[in-house]
Design an enzyme around this catalytic site. Sequence first.
Site, short mmCIF file in Angstrom:
data_model
loop_
_atom_site.label_atom_id
_atom_site.label_comp_id
_atom_site.label_asym_id
_atom_site.label_seq_id
_atom_site.Cartn_x
_atom_site.Cartn_y
_atom_site.Cartn_z
N THR A 71 0.84 -1.19 0.00
CA THR A 71 0.00 0.00 0.00
C THR A 71 0.88 1.24 0.00
OG1 THR A 71 -0.08 0.08 2.41
CG2 THR A 71 -1.77 -1.22 1.30
N GLU B 202 -5.92 -3.78 -1.40
CA GLU B 202 -6.36 -4.97 -0.68
C GLU B 202 -7.41 -5.78 -1.44
OE1 GLU B 202 -5.10 -1.97 2.51
OE2 GLU B 202 -5.95 -1.96 0.48
N LYS C 108 -15.64 17.72 10.31
CA LYS C 108 -16.67 17.79 11.33
C LYS C 108 -16.76 19.22 11.84
CE LYS C 108 -18.76 15.00 14.92
NZ LYS C 108 -18.64 13.77 15.74
N TRP D 158 -21.20 16.50 9.95
CA TRP D 158 -20.22 16.09 8.95
C TRP D 158 -20.39 16.84 7.64
CZ3 TRP D 158 -16.28 13.67 10.79
CH2 TRP D 158 -16.42 12.76 11.83
#
Length: 551
Positions: free
Chosen positions: A185, A330, A440, A445
């Site tokens: 990754t 993944e 936030k 949000w």
Amino acid sequence: MNGLMMDQPLLITMIMQHAETVYPTSEIVSVTQDQGIHRYRYRDCFRRVRQLANAMQRLGMKEGDRIATLAWTDFRHLEIYYAIACAGAICHTVNPRLFEEQILYILNHAADRWIFTDPLFVPLLEKLQPDLEAVEGFVVLTHESAMPETSLKNAIAYETLIDDEPEDFAWPVLDEYTASSLCYTSGTTGNPKGVLYSHRSTLLHAMMVAMSNGLNLSDHDVVMPVVPMFHVNAWGMPHAAPMLGAKLVLPGPKMADGEMLQKLIVTEQVTCSTGVPTIWQALLDYLESSGKRIDCLQEIGVGGSASPASLFERMKQYGVSVHQGWGMTEMSPVGTFNRVRAAVCDKSQSELDTLALKQGTPLFGVQMKIVDEQGNTLPHDGLQMGELCVRAPTVCSRYFQVEGAAESHDEAGWLRTGDIATIDADGYLMITDRRKDLIKSGGEWICSIELENIAMNQPNITAAAVIAVPHNRWGERPLLVAVSKGEPVDKAEMASWYRGKVADWWIPDDIVWIKALPYTATGKLNKRILRDQFCDYFGAASCQPRTSSVV
């Protein structure tokens, strides 16, 4: 009671043997540094693959050995993909765009025995060589005549390595769960983590990508992956194209060159291509400045980051349909693809245009759900947002050589992706943000991706990022960081552009113009650098600014 069917393992070797038998004359065309445009056919490719397998066996390669590559997307890299994996070793593709410390960490963590490298990366490896712990030698991907002077130990030119090797090789019959390839990754949080793919997962992923609700490939197609083979198997194209017999066009080091991409598309009659949004914007900029066309190209797959609506509109002018997808290292990596399903065909054109901006529906075998902060499953109503969790035969169960339980997986084995998303009643996924990129403000949000997409449709903006910046009153507020296409617009004009498209309290408090946005080595926007750079922009007492070199 078991079925009475032949017990034949699912191996990448099957793809190679099928392509050579059924599609021997399909072409592979590559842009190379040492010999310009190179072209040959599948039968030539896999003959050389057998020679390479013999050469590596002579050098002592054994099953399970990790063999690294630092290489472009071209025919030699394709040969390495098949020779190493089908011989039972592990093809470890390393991203040369990572920081030197990350590359060193990855090579040592994987304990690679040999490294195949493009000549361009020889100086980098010479610098790292004293600290490489397991490497026995290097193969430089060129002819003897173009071999650079180097201090790399046991360095040999690729063509010299395979030149006198036999053209026959007895491929081992492996267990289908045998590891085939390894990719790390990007490591935006901590050290990069290795994802170890198997023959079974790779073969299944190639089938899933090639199906009609994916790229819908056949031997009538000419496919050009404008995604690097040094990262997540070039989205499966080096396996899917030979499986279906499609002509394969590999752009080598010219992936970001709009002029070369246009030339390849027209010369080779490319029908389907894949890449990140920045690649397609570079191509479109070249088309608009040159007046040239890409009439043979029918569709493109886009992933890596969300595509702005402007990309769809610009491509439509050239007769190209855009299909978004979503995935991650993944997941091998593709998990979803966006095509208009029969169930939504009766929607209006405006509804279909909105639907096209989503990341699509799962490929066969992929299961998805969204969960709240307590892990409770949320309804698929297109409204409720939660963390996306996935599982499939092509999803990693844990990371390579990482001890202990996988924190990225829940107790039932679902992979927690870190993406915040909605899933509608028709199964279409919409990534609304990365969990770490949500803003936030006042306890509510704000989704940065939606604000970025709106900004990207503003005529004077060529690239945009919205980040959370600490704020004394609201906790965090959104800041728009953008690259100008023409004359920069001011804060008031940009606020007016947002008004009516989102709630007023979502509108970024300000806009900052910079020369270029920072991207990760895999072409994703690196917001961490921007957050470090601008963390004290609103003068919050809690901000701890760190140095950065962005602006």
